[in-house]
Design an enzyme around this catalytic site. Structure first.
Site, PDB file in Angstrom:
ATOM      1  N   HIS A  66       0.850  -1.202   0.000  1.00  0.00           N
ATOM      2  CA  HIS A  66       0.000   0.000   0.000  1.00  0.00           C
ATOM      3  C   HIS A  66       0.881   1.246   0.000  1.00  0.00           C
ATOM      4  O   HIS A  66       1.800   1.357   0.829  1.00  0.00           O
ATOM      5  CB  HIS A  66      -0.890   0.011   1.248  1.00  0.00           C
ATOM      6  CG  HIS A  66      -1.976   1.044   1.192  1.00  0.00           C
ATOM      7  ND1 HIS A  66      -1.810   2.315   1.677  1.00  0.00           N
ATOM      8  CD2 HIS A  66      -3.232   0.988   0.691  1.00  0.00           C
ATOM      9  CE1 HIS A  66      -2.935   3.007   1.490  1.00  0.00           C
ATOM     10  NE2 HIS A  66      -3.809   2.216   0.893  1.00  0.00           N
ATOM     11  N   CYS A  74      48.650  19.892 -12.166  1.00  0.00           N
ATOM     12  CA  CYS A  74      48.772  18.697 -11.337  1.00  0.00           C
ATOM     13  C   CYS A  74      50.014  17.884 -11.672  1.00  0.00           C
ATOM     14  O   CYS A  74      50.591  17.234 -10.806  1.00  0.00           O
ATOM     15  CB  CYS A  74      47.522  17.832 -11.467  1.00  0.00           C
ATOM     16  SG  CYS A  74      47.115  17.356 -13.158  1.00  0.00           S
ATOM     17  N   ASP A  80      -6.855  -2.708   3.737  1.00  0.00           N
ATOM     18  CA  ASP A  80      -5.738  -1.894   4.211  1.00  0.00           C
ATOM     19  C   ASP A  80      -5.856  -1.564   5.697  1.00  0.00           C
ATOM     20  O   ASP A  80      -5.312  -0.586   6.169  1.00  0.00           O
ATOM     21  CB  ASP A  80      -5.602  -0.606   3.387  1.00  0.00           C
ATOM     22  CG  ASP A  80      -6.888   0.207   3.353  1.00  0.00           C
ATOM     23  OD1 ASP A  80      -7.864  -0.195   4.017  1.00  0.00           O
ATOM     24  OD2 ASP A  80      -6.914   1.237   2.669  1.00  0.00           O
TER      25      ASP A  80
END
Length: 866
Positions: free
Chosen positions: A106, A702, A142
């Site tokens: 649900h 780098c 439910d």
């Protein structure tokens, strides 16, 4: 266990498949009858597996169970009923029959919002939390005991579709299967539902989805999004029923300009603007609606409300007529229940569903790879004639869509007018951060804070990642060659503007930015565009599996949602190195540029939209590493993170990625690259390239040579020549900058520095400088192995170099240098086809070349016995 699956839809199909993967025996599938000649996806999947399928129109008649239906059900001998998505009323005789009873999924956190429209009411009530429940079915369906619950945050602009696709569907499937596992091992709880907090809202249908305009803007927004897409919130406008979709709240109190639209019952007229239909609550606040649908089913962008009767049919060329004929065949293959596809045939009235929309969009891509449709386009052109006209207009570039809305910051510099976006880029749109938060950036050329350089701080990483997930699920990541090539073309058209932005943002010298920062970025996208249709697996003989006959092959599949975190020294080029490979592999991406240099990344985002990239494929989130970068590292839906930066931060990212979801990581980290210069070198070239190895891009590189080892016999000569050139460079640096971009010399600049007689244990010889600092040490003549030991005596291993005329010596040294890249008689020579990455604490993984694709792909092995 022996399980009966009772339900329908794609959700039911996925639960069925996962239960089979778990080793359960599906003894029967009970689903709805075929609709318009098409079987439900659950039935199709089960029939393919040879599982018995029952398609009962109903289970009971006049309140009583139908004996023949009950008999057929009981005959399968189920030990558990699993109801993943069920629209039929199942009698208690069936619910209670199996040994373990029945469980049902649900889409609500029970006991709140029971009933068939639970998701709708979660949104209508403005709940901040949603989720789903798996419970033991009883006569109230439910109201039975709770077995398992999962919750999620409800985002401010969630609709039924978005929350279902993001959480309720994928996690609901997992939760239902987990519930079955708990039952199998005897650990499934039965928690009685509390009555406190329970709500019993009715089923949302078209007749009760009418909008009550006497509400606040937030309440109107919640009502519209709570009914989007089904059943659709509507109101009477111009004497007809108009349905509203795609609502968002508007923070700005100043209404945009637009054409007034009278809406009966509203506190004031709406405004049709370029962004959509602006509506007003009784509190004076605003909401924006993106799409509108008329009573006949026709859907349009709300911005085009007053233009619906302006368009006339375009006459097709011969080539376009061929395309139309191909589309007619595609429609017929999807709408198999329709005898003939007429111009007036309506896609949805003939039974097409959401999965058919996805299929149609993909079929269009196969036949016109430069045409990137969105699912919404199909909803807005429902008849065959409208669909063909829409496609043709898009192919011609005459679709009449509004241009990308960009709030530019404009500046006249470098003899041109540059226009810079300054907002987040999410789902194909530039947008302010939540709450309108901003931060300042500084122009490094003069050290001043520029008010026009304010950028949004991202506090909505989850929203952005969810967009990426949805884009992956909707199949919009299969990028074509055209999009990447077109992006490279657009970057080339804007290369002077991009280079200028790069200069004022990162302090790069304009000429270098034009050639390297931007030039190599363009080359990178062109290179990886060529890989898009060449990603393939292998066929592998598996000799140990005899005597059976086998076929084993591999598939190279996209990772999914990728995050890329890039540094400030090459803002655009680092973005290109990683993003091009990522996109060519078919992924979605969230890019976090360095906090101090977001400008070219946002300009890049604008160009991706103009190049035709589907919404949600590329997203840009400026901000700090501690907030945006950390959240991307932690997010469970991000499956790959690529990072370039310091070793310290790389370690933190690697740890976060491991803890979150063991996401794939590639790291390009710090360096202290050795450059060995032997006495038999070409001295002129060694000096020139040695200088470049350190001072290229102002030393913000780098792979910069962090340690120069010079053979003793040429040491003094080399140092003398380097110092002479460095002095000349220092005296000229500001005049060069001034002549390029007319900047003052009061910014953040560092003069070149040369250190000699440096010992290996000194701090300056061990730590990365990342600036125009040259470190020179001497080594004894002919002591090759000795200098190699010194060169490798570091935890870094990004790059290295050697200068010598002796090819044997050069190759010997290159084999023993512990670095990802070795330059011989050159330096800084990177190329888009050559893989780039480090060893040891300089990281792992590769950018550029074919190997870069591996970082954004996963390999699946498939074995067939025949």
């Amino acid at each position: 266990m022996k399980i009966a699956v009772i339900g329908q839809s794609l959700f039911g199909q996925e639960v069925y498949k996962e239960l089979r993967k778990d080793g359960h025996v599906i003894v029967g599938v009970f689903t709805i009858p075929d609709k318009d000649g098409k079987a439900d996806p659950l039935a199709t999947e089960a029939e393919k597996d040879g599982v018995p399928v029952f398609k009962f129109p109903r289970w009971r008649l006049k309140g009583n169970s139908i004996p023949e239906v009950v008999k057929q059900y009981k005959a399968v001998g189920a030990e558990l009923n699993v109801l993943p998505f069920c629209s039929q009323f199942i009698p208690m005789e069936i619910i209670n029959f199996p040994r373990h009873g029945s469980i049902i999924y649900h889409p609500s956190l029970l006991p709140r919002h029971r009933g068939a429209s639970a998701i709708n009411w979660t949104l209508i009530h403005g709940d901040k939390k949603g989720g789903f429940t798996v419970f033991w079915a009883d006569d109230g369906l439910d109201t039975g005991p709770i077995l398992l619950q999962r919750e999620c945050d409800v985002e401010p602009d969630d609709t039924v579709n978005s929350i279902y696709n993001r959480f309720l569907f994928p996690e609901g499937v997992k939760g239902t299967v987990e519930a079955v596992r708990l039952i199998e091992v005897g650990k499934a709880p039965r928690i009685t539902q509390p009555q406190e907090g329970a709500t019993y809202e009715g089923i949302q249908k078209k007749e009760n989805a009418k909008i009550d305009w006497n509400q606040s803007a937030e309440a109107l927004h919640n009502w519209i999004r709570g009914n989007d897409k089904v059943p659709g919130a509507w109101a009477e406008v111009d004497g007809q029923k108009l349905t509203f979709y795609g609502s968002t709240l508007v923070d700005n109190d100043t209404p945009a300009s637009g054409q007034s639209l009278e809406i009966p019952g509203a506190c004031r007229p709406g405004l049709v603007t370029k962004q959509g239909l602006l509506l007003f609550g009784n509190d004076g606040k605003m909401l924006l609606v993106k799409n509108l649908q008329f009573e006949d089913g026709k859907m349009i962008p709300a911005a085009q409300y007053f233009r619906t009767g302006d368009s006339t049919a375009v006459e097709l060329t011969e080539e376009e007529k061929v395309f139309a004929a191909e589309m007619r065949v595609v429609w017929k293959s999807i709408l198999s229940n329709v005898p003939e596809i007429e111009d007036s045939t309506d896609f949805f009235k003939c039974g097409a569903a959401s999965m058919d929309v996805v299929r149609l969009v993909e079929e269009v891509k196969l036949r016109a790879n430069q045409l990137q449709l969105q699912n919404e386009d199909v909803y807005m052109a429902t008849t065959f004639q409208e669909f063909v006209q829409m496609c043709v207009r898009k192919l011609r570039g005459e679709d009449g869509e509004d241009e990308l809305v960009v709030d530019y910051v404009e500046k006249n510099v470098n003899n041109m007018s540059i226009r810079m976006p300054h907002q987040l880029f999410i789902n194909g749109q530039f947008t302010d951060a939540e709450g309108g938060n901003t931060y300042q950036t500084i122009n490094p050329t003069d050290g001043k804070v520029r008010r026009e350089y304010y950028f949004c701080v991202c506090v909505c990483v989850c929203v952005c990642v969810c967009v990426c997930v949805f884009t992956v699920l909707s199949g919009m990541t299969s990028l074509c060659l055209f999009s990447l090539h077109r992006l490279a073309d657009l970057m080339e058209e804007h290369q002077e503007e991009l280079a200028t932005i790069e200069a004022i943002d990162s302090g790069a010298v304009y000429t270098l930015a034009l050639k390297t920062h931007v030039g190599m970025s363009i080359q990178t996208f062109r290179y990886f565009a060529g890989w898009c249709d060449k990603i393939q697996g292998s066929t592998i003989p598996i000799n140990q599996s005899r005597p059976n006959r086998n076929l084993t092959f591999t598939r190279r599949e996209p990772v999914g949602v990728c995050a890329i975190v890039i540094p400030w020294n090459y803002p655009l080029m680092m973005l290109a190195w990683k993003t091009a490979a990522c996109l060519a592999a078919g992924n979605t991406v969230v890019v976090k540029p360095a906090q101090v240099t977001p400008l070219t990344a946002l300009k890049f985002a604008e160009l991706t939209a103009k190049a035709g990239f589907p919404r949600g494929v590329v997203n840009i989130l400026p901000g700090s590493g501690s907030s945006v970068g950390q959240r991307l590292s932690d997010h469970p839906d991000v499956r790959k993170l690529g990072f370039t930066g310091s070793t310290q931060i790389g370690k933190q990212i690697m740890k976060s990625c491991a803890v979150s979801n063991v996401k794939k990581v590639s790291l390009e980290l710090g360096g202290k690259s050795p450059l060995i210069i032997f006495s038999d070198c070409d001295m002129d070239k060694a000096v020139r390239m040695g200088m470049s190895s350190v001072f290229f891009n102002k030393g913000e590189n780098c792979i910069a040579a962090g340690r120069l080892f010079v053979e003793e016999s040429i040491h003094d000569q080399f140092v003398h020549r380097v110092v002479r050139v460095s002095y000349h460079l220092s005296s000229q640096v500001f005049s060069v900058l001034t002549s390029c971009l007319s900047f003052s010399s009061s910014g953040f600049f560092f003069e070149p520095a040369v250190f000699t007689d440096v010992q290996d244990n000194m701090y300056v010889a061990q730590e990365e400088s990342f600036g125009p600092v040259m470190i020179i040490s001497k080594f004894k003549d002919s002591d090759v192995d000795g200098v190699l030991k010194r060169a490798n005596d570091t935890e870094y291993g990004l790059a290295s170099g050697v200068f010598t005329r002796d090819i044997s010596k050069a190759l010997y040294v290159s084999e023993r240098l512990e670095a990802g890249t070795v330059f011989i008689n050159t330096y800084n020579k990177t190329d888009v086809a050559a893989p780039f990455g480090g060893f040891k604490q300089s990281g792992f993984g590769k950018d550029l070349g074919e190997e870069a694709l591996n970082e954004y792909l996963k390999t699946k092995t498939v074995t067939i016995e025949y």
